[in-house]
Design a protein around this motif. Structure first.
Motif, short mmCIF file in Angstrom:
data_model
loop_
_atom_site.label_atom_id
_atom_site.label_comp_id
_atom_site.label_asym_id
_atom_site.label_seq_id
_atom_site.Cartn_x
_atom_site.Cartn_y
_atom_site.Cartn_z
N UNK A 47 0.81 -1.22 0.00
CA UNK A 47 0.00 0.00 0.00
C UNK A 47 0.85 1.28 0.00
N UNK A 48 1.96 1.27 0.75
CA UNK A 48 2.81 2.46 0.83
C UNK A 48 3.40 2.88 -0.51
N UNK A 49 3.41 1.95 -1.46
CA UNK A 49 4.00 2.28 -2.77
C UNK A 49 2.96 2.83 -3.74
N UNK A 50 1.69 2.90 -3.30
CA UNK A 50 0.62 3.31 -4.21
C UNK A 50 0.18 4.74 -3.92
N UNK A 51 -0.43 5.37 -4.91
CA UNK A 51 -1.02 6.70 -4.70
C UNK A 51 -2.31 6.53 -3.90
N UNK A 52 -2.80 7.64 -3.36
CA UNK A 52 -4.04 7.59 -2.58
C UNK A 52 -5.19 7.00 -3.37
N UNK A 53 -5.30 7.42 -4.63
CA UNK A 53 -6.40 6.92 -5.46
C UNK A 53 -6.29 5.42 -5.67
N UNK A 54 -5.06 4.95 -5.91
CA UNK A 54 -4.87 3.50 -6.10
C UNK A 54 -5.19 2.74 -4.81
N UNK A 55 -4.75 3.31 -3.67
CA UNK A 55 -5.04 2.64 -2.39
C UNK A 55 -6.54 2.53 -2.17
N UNK A 56 -7.26 3.59 -2.50
CA UNK A 56 -8.70 3.56 -2.28
C UNK A 56 -9.37 2.54 -3.19
N UNK A 57 -8.84 2.39 -4.42
CA UNK A 57 -9.42 1.38 -5.31
C UNK A 57 -9.18 -0.02 -4.76
N UNK A 58 -7.98 -0.23 -4.19
CA UNK A 58 -7.70 -1.53 -3.57
C UNK A 58 -8.64 -1.75 -2.39
N UNK A 59 -8.88 -0.69 -1.61
CA UNK A 59 -9.77 -0.82 -0.45
C UNK A 59 -11.18 -1.20 -0.90
N UNK A 60 -11.61 -0.66 -2.03
CA UNK A 60 -12.93 -1.02 -2.57
C UNK A 60 -12.93 -2.49 -2.97
N UNK A 61 -11.86 -2.91 -3.66
CA UNK A 61 -11.77 -4.32 -4.07
C UNK A 61 -11.75 -5.24 -2.86
#
Lengths: 219, 250
Positions: free
Chosen positions: B141-155
């Protein structure tokens, strides 16, 4: 006054002292394992919302911390057998010193667990993770890394407290040295060696912990 | 949700709330901060327990039980089973930082649903394809942008296949240029799966576009409720009008 230092005598007793050093190290490691497991359980009990669980844990911590380790050792070795619980000297020492340090380790665990963001607990609830998985998979892996330096310091302190076990007939390093010096009357070499051995083991360990501390701060 | 009340320090954040979300319905809750909208989501997710009233999911009581005509608290037996029908996406993502993206998504299916690793991985990869992030499966997660992290959280929340998904101001912590991609992901999701969604947001355009129904809340009460065109387009209550004006004037 001239100091009469006998090198031949040093080399004569060194093997036996080193063998005793291994016993000291063994007691430290076993005691530390007890401290880690019991410390974690105490920390989790103290953080339990149910006071029937948290209060006895708090009482145990206060009781152990507010009485001297030496008194606890004497009590476990000389009094518990009278009450029907009897263990050999070394296991008794391991359990007592382990539980003693467990109360200190429990504080480290508690602050480490508290430091994990509340969002991690909330995400775990939102994913309906079972309680055991929350602890083992989510909270502890994040909590333990920052605890390593503090726990390491307690390991060194415990290592230095192992000689207290000589008072309950455990022949660790100091107990063995006393036995040797008691028959040869050469306290100078014997106890100097004991001090040096402790220093040679503690100092590199403390350097290692400093190094870990610095590395953890960087990451 | 019936007569649900929640107080913090003697102050009622949610006052005797009655609210029903139909299966597959997309409900958007708007309102000023402190109006209790986030608390509603947290009550449904069992992150808070109601002081009064009860919540049912698919006809099953959440964390409580009927006992001779009265509600009793702390029915832990069915709590996890009922709760697993609810998924939540948080404002601050709350991904597990020590796990890879793939492990984040696989964690709940394997531990909560006791799914096999292979099956969970398949499901996770399917979800990653949907959010267009298969290439990041082994990133942390630390390597991702906020938007990418939020998409992962949705998944990650979707991997549980919940019947209700809760979105708590999921774009508030993002850079403005990343907001669009998250809203787009949610819009696509809403169109694809028949899953109820309760969305707390300040993005009015998004609300109007996605909602079947909009609720305006203030001081722990529902002030106005109806189709988006009515509540957002032609509000009847002065408090709604004032709020919408304040938002649009930002």
């Amino acid at each position: 006054m001239s100091i009469d230092w006998d090198w031949a005598y040093v080399f004569e007793i060194l093997p036996e002292l080193l063998r005793a050093t291994l016993i000291t190290i063994r007691i430290s490691l076993l005691g530390f394992a007890v401290a880690l497991v019991a410390g974690l359980l105490i920390a989790m009990a103290r953080m339990n919302r149910n006071w029937v669980i948290s209060q006895p844990a708090l009482f145990f911590v206060e009781f152990v911390r507010l009485t001297p380790l030496l008194v606890q050792l004497f009590f476990a070795f000389y009094v518990l057998p009278v009450l029907g619980v009897s263990l050999p000297a070394e296991p008794t020492g391991v359990v007592v010193i382990g539980l003693h340090y467990a109360t200190y380790a429990s504080e480290v665990f508690r602050s480490g667990i508290r430091a994990v963001a509340t969002g991690q607990w909330e995400a775990s609830i939102a994913l309906s993770l079972p309680t055991f998985a929350v602890w083992r998979r989510v909270i502890l892996p994040q909590a333990i890394r920052p605890m390593i330096p503090a726990l390491g310091n307690y390991l060194i302190q415990m290592f230095k407290d192992v000689p207290l076990l000589s008072t309950i007939t455990v022949y660790e390093l100091l107990g063995t040295a006393n036995l040797i010096a008691g028959s040869s009357f050469r306290y100078l070499e014997t106890l100097t060696l004991v001090g040096l051995i402790f220093l040679l083991l503690s100092y590199p360990s403390s350097l290692l912990i400093r190094y870990l501390e610095i590395r953890l701060e960087k990451s | 949700m019936k007569q649900v009340r929640k107080e913090f320090g003697g102050h009622a954040v949610v006052k005797s709330m009655d609210l029903t979300v139909a299966s597959g319905e997309k409900l958007v809750i708007i309102g000023p901060s402190g109006s209790g909208k986030t608390t509603i989501l947290r009550l449904i997710m069992t992150l808070e327990t109601p002081d009064n009233g009860y919540i049912e999911i698919d006809g099953e009581l959440l964390g409580c039980a009927w006992d001779s005509g009265r509600i009793t608290k702390n029915n832990n037996k069915n709590l996890r089973a009922v709760r697993s029908k609810v998924g939540m996406v948080f404002q601050h993502f709350n991904l597990f930082p020590h796990m890879s993206v793939l492990d984040n998504i696989m964690e709940a299916p394997t531990r909560s649903l006791r799914m096999s690793k292979e099956e969970a991985r398949e499901r996770a990869i399917g979800l990653l394809q949907r959010i267009d992030m298969v290439g990041k499966a082994s990133s942390y997660p630390g390597q991702l942008s906020g938007g990418q992290q939020q998409r992962v959280a949705i998944a990650r929340a979707l991997a549980m296949r919940p019947s209700v998904m809760l979105f708590d101001e999921v774009t508030s912590a993002l850079d403005p240029e990343k907001v669009g991609e998250i809203l787009q992901t949610i819009r696509e999701l809403a169109a694809e799966v028949n899953m109820a969604m309760v969305i707390v947001t300040h993005e009015m355009g998004f609300a109007r576009n996605i909602a079947d129904r909009v609720i305006f809340m203030d001081h722990g009460e529902i002030v106005e409720s109806g189709p988006p065109d009515e509540v957002l387009g032609a509000p009847v209550h002065p408090r709604t009008t004032a709020f919408l004006k304040a938002i649009l004037d930002r």
